[in-house]
Design an enzyme around this catalytic site. Structure first.
Site, mmCIF file in Angstrom:
data_model
loop_
_atom_site.group_PDB
_atom_site.id
_atom_site.type_symbol
_atom_site.label_atom_id
_atom_site.label_comp_id
_atom_site.label_asym_id
_atom_site.label_seq_id
_atom_site.Cartn_x
_atom_site.Cartn_y
_atom_site.Cartn_z
ATOM 1 N N HIS A 18 35.233 36.277 48.276
ATOM 2 C CA HIS A 18 36.652 36.528 48.575
ATOM 3 C C HIS A 18 36.810 37.884 49.261
ATOM 4 O O HIS A 18 37.554 38.029 50.231
ATOM 5 C CB HIS A 18 37.478 36.554 47.282
ATOM 6 C CG HIS A 18 37.537 35.256 46.529
ATOM 7 N ND1 HIS A 18 37.186 35.149 45.207
ATOM 8 C CD2 HIS A 18 37.912 34.012 46.903
ATOM 9 C CE1 HIS A 18 37.356 33.900 44.802
ATOM 10 N NE2 HIS A 18 37.784 33.185 45.811
ATOM 11 N N LYS A 42 44.164 24.942 37.180
ATOM 12 C CA LYS A 42 42.945 25.366 36.485
ATOM 13 C C LYS A 42 43.377 26.086 35.201
ATOM 14 O O LYS A 42 44.465 26.636 35.147
ATOM 15 C CB LYS A 42 42.164 26.338 37.361
ATOM 16 C CG LYS A 42 41.750 25.727 38.697
ATOM 17 C CD LYS A 42 41.109 26.748 39.597
ATOM 18 C CE LYS A 42 40.667 26.116 40.902
ATOM 19 N NZ LYS A 42 40.076 27.084 41.826
ATOM 20 N N ARG A 92 33.666 27.341 52.924
ATOM 21 C CA ARG A 92 32.277 27.655 52.598
ATOM 22 C C ARG A 92 31.349 26.574 53.126
ATOM 23 O O ARG A 92 30.295 26.825 53.644
ATOM 24 C CB ARG A 92 32.109 27.783 51.077
ATOM 25 C CG ARG A 92 32.770 29.010 50.499
ATOM 26 C CD ARG A 92 32.913 28.885 49.022
ATOM 27 N NE ARG A 92 33.744 27.726 48.698
ATOM 28 C CZ ARG A 92 33.949 27.281 47.478
ATOM 29 N NH1 ARG A 92 33.361 27.842 46.471
ATOM 30 N NH2 ARG A 92 34.736 26.237 47.286
ATOM 31 N N SER A 130 33.986 30.942 41.806
ATOM 32 C CA SER A 130 34.356 31.650 40.577
ATOM 33 C C SER A 130 33.789 30.920 39.359
ATOM 34 O O SER A 130 33.396 31.557 38.375
ATOM 35 C CB SER A 130 35.875 31.757 40.466
ATOM 36 O OG SER A 130 36.384 32.450 41.574
HETATM 37 N N1 COA Z 1 33.735 32.958 48.499
HETATM 38 C C1 COA Z 1 33.460 32.575 47.258
HETATM 39 N N2 COA Z 1 34.169 31.649 46.599
HETATM 40 C C2 COA Z 1 35.192 31.105 47.232
HETATM 41 C C3 COA Z 1 35.545 31.459 48.535
HETATM 42 C C4 COA Z 1 34.765 32.438 49.173
HETATM 43 N N3 COA Z 1 35.016 32.840 50.420
HETATM 44 N N4 COA Z 1 36.603 30.733 48.894
HETATM 45 C C5 COA Z 1 36.912 29.962 47.854
HETATM 46 N N5 COA Z 1 36.059 30.173 46.851
HETATM 47 C C6 COA Z 1 36.012 29.476 45.582
HETATM 48 C C7 COA Z 1 36.859 30.074 44.521
HETATM 49 O O1 COA Z 1 36.119 30.995 43.780
HETATM 50 C C8 COA Z 1 37.248 28.869 43.729
HETATM 51 O O2 COA Z 1 36.232 28.537 42.820
HETATM 52 P P1 COA Z 1 36.539 27.733 41.491
HETATM 53 O O3 COA Z 1 37.066 26.403 41.916
HETATM 54 O O4 COA Z 1 35.220 27.668 40.865
HETATM 55 O O5 COA Z 1 37.553 28.514 40.715
HETATM 56 C C9 COA Z 1 37.363 27.786 44.775
HETATM 57 O O6 COA Z 1 36.533 28.188 45.807
HETATM 58 C C10 COA Z 1 38.725 27.660 45.381
HETATM 59 O O7 COA Z 1 39.519 28.647 44.897
HETATM 60 P P2 COA Z 1 40.565 29.581 45.617
HETATM 61 O O8 COA Z 1 40.174 29.962 46.988
HETATM 62 O O9 COA Z 1 40.935 30.660 44.659
HETATM 63 O O10 COA Z 1 41.695 28.655 45.830
HETATM 64 P P3 COA Z 1 42.327 27.774 44.773
HETATM 65 O O11 COA Z 1 41.994 26.412 45.229
HETATM 66 O O12 COA Z 1 42.033 28.110 43.385
HETATM 67 O O13 COA Z 1 43.821 28.219 45.032
HETATM 68 C C11 COA Z 1 46.026 27.903 45.788
HETATM 69 C C12 COA Z 1 44.590 27.411 45.739
HETATM 70 C C13 COA Z 1 46.411 28.824 44.663
HETATM 71 C C14 COA Z 1 46.212 28.600 47.093
HETATM 72 C C15 COA Z 1 46.837 26.592 45.753
HETATM 73 O O14 COA Z 1 46.526 25.895 44.579
HETATM 74 C C16 COA Z 1 48.323 26.821 45.815
HETATM 75 O O15 COA Z 1 48.848 27.020 46.868
HETATM 76 N N6 COA Z 1 48.999 26.769 44.655
HETATM 77 C C17 COA Z 1 50.445 26.993 44.564
HETATM 78 C C18 COA Z 1 51.182 25.669 44.380
HETATM 79 C C19 COA Z 1 51.423 25.002 45.697
HETATM 80 O O16 COA Z 1 51.988 25.551 46.624
HETATM 81 N N7 COA Z 1 50.996 23.745 45.788
HETATM 82 C C20 COA Z 1 51.139 22.949 46.964
HETATM 83 C C21 COA Z 1 49.944 23.097 47.856
HETATM 84 S S1 COA Z 1 50.101 22.122 49.305
#
Ligand code: COA
Length: 163
Positions: A18, A42, A92, A130
């Site tokens: 990140h 989550k 990724r 994560s």
């Molecule tokens: N390097 C390392 N890990 C990465 C990464 C990177 N560059 N990019 C993503 N990841 C990992 C994260 O660690 C995470 O791992 P995990 O699943 O083991 O926890 C996973 O990839 C994705 O996580 P993250 O990038 O934090 O995104 P998310 O999918 O958890 O978050 C939100 C997504 C919060 C943006 C999305 O759920 C959201 O918009 N929520 C609000 C509600 C909403 O608007 N919903 C409608 C959406 S259309």
């Protein structure tokens, strides 16, 4: 007006992958706001305050303008609240593409004026997540090359307290 880019995520916890994306975004956009999701499907290990504070600590030394804020509810509403027009997401592997493209399309349907920009993750972190970090730390492995020192410390404290 400064172009504002939003980098949203759960950050449970923030990883070096990140941080790499935030650093690269901050070198392109005049202002980056990292939005930490409060409402998530989550079940986070760290509460929202802890996740925000870990992200704030991790981005302190990144050159450029980087702010970190929590958000609740829909991402697109938070993006509008911050008067931003760009959402940054990291890819990724090909497997990220399906979920990410659906999310980008849905966000565009909700607000056509906001674009999602994708950045390819650094090679070193392409297999990082994560969940892997938590699993490795929970089983006593060394996550020193995967997360910033502050996060490593918190994970050690958490898991040593549970033993
Ligand atoms: N390097 C390392 N890990 C990465 C990464 C990177 N560059 N990019 C993503 N990841 C990992 C994260 O660690 C995470 O791992 P995990 O699943 O083991 O926890 C996973 O990839 C994705 O996580 P993250 O990038 O934090 O995104 P998310 O999918 O958890 O978050 C939100 C997504 C919060 C943006 C999305 O759920 C959201 O918009 N929520 C609000 C509600 C909403 O608007 N919903 C409608 C959406 S259309």
């Amino acid at each position: 007006m400064k172009t504002i880019a939003i980098y949203p995520g759960t950050f449970d916890p923030i990883t070096n992958g990140h941080i790499d994306l935030i650093r690269r975004s901050a070198s392109i956009f005049p202002k980056v706001i990292v939005l930490v999701a409060g409402d998530t499907k989550k079940a986070p290990l760290f509460n929202l305050d802890e996740r925000v504070s870990m992200v704030r600590e991790a981005v302190k030394r990144i050159p450029g303008t980087v702010r970190v804020e929590p958000f609740h509810g829909l991402l697109i509403d938070a993006v509008k609240k911050h008067s931003a027009k760009i959402i940054i997401r990291g890819l990724r592997a090909v497997s990220d593409f399906e979920y990410e493209s659906q999310m980008a399309l849905m966000n565009r349907r909700l607000e056509p004026g906001v674009e999602t920009f994708f950045m390819i993750s650094a090679e070193d972190y392409a297999c990082l997540s994560s969940s892997f970090v938590k699993e490795i730390a929970g089983l006593g492995g060394n996550v020193g090359t995967l997360v910033p020192p502050g996060v490593k410390k918190r994970l050690s404290r958490l898991y040593s307290g549970r033993k």
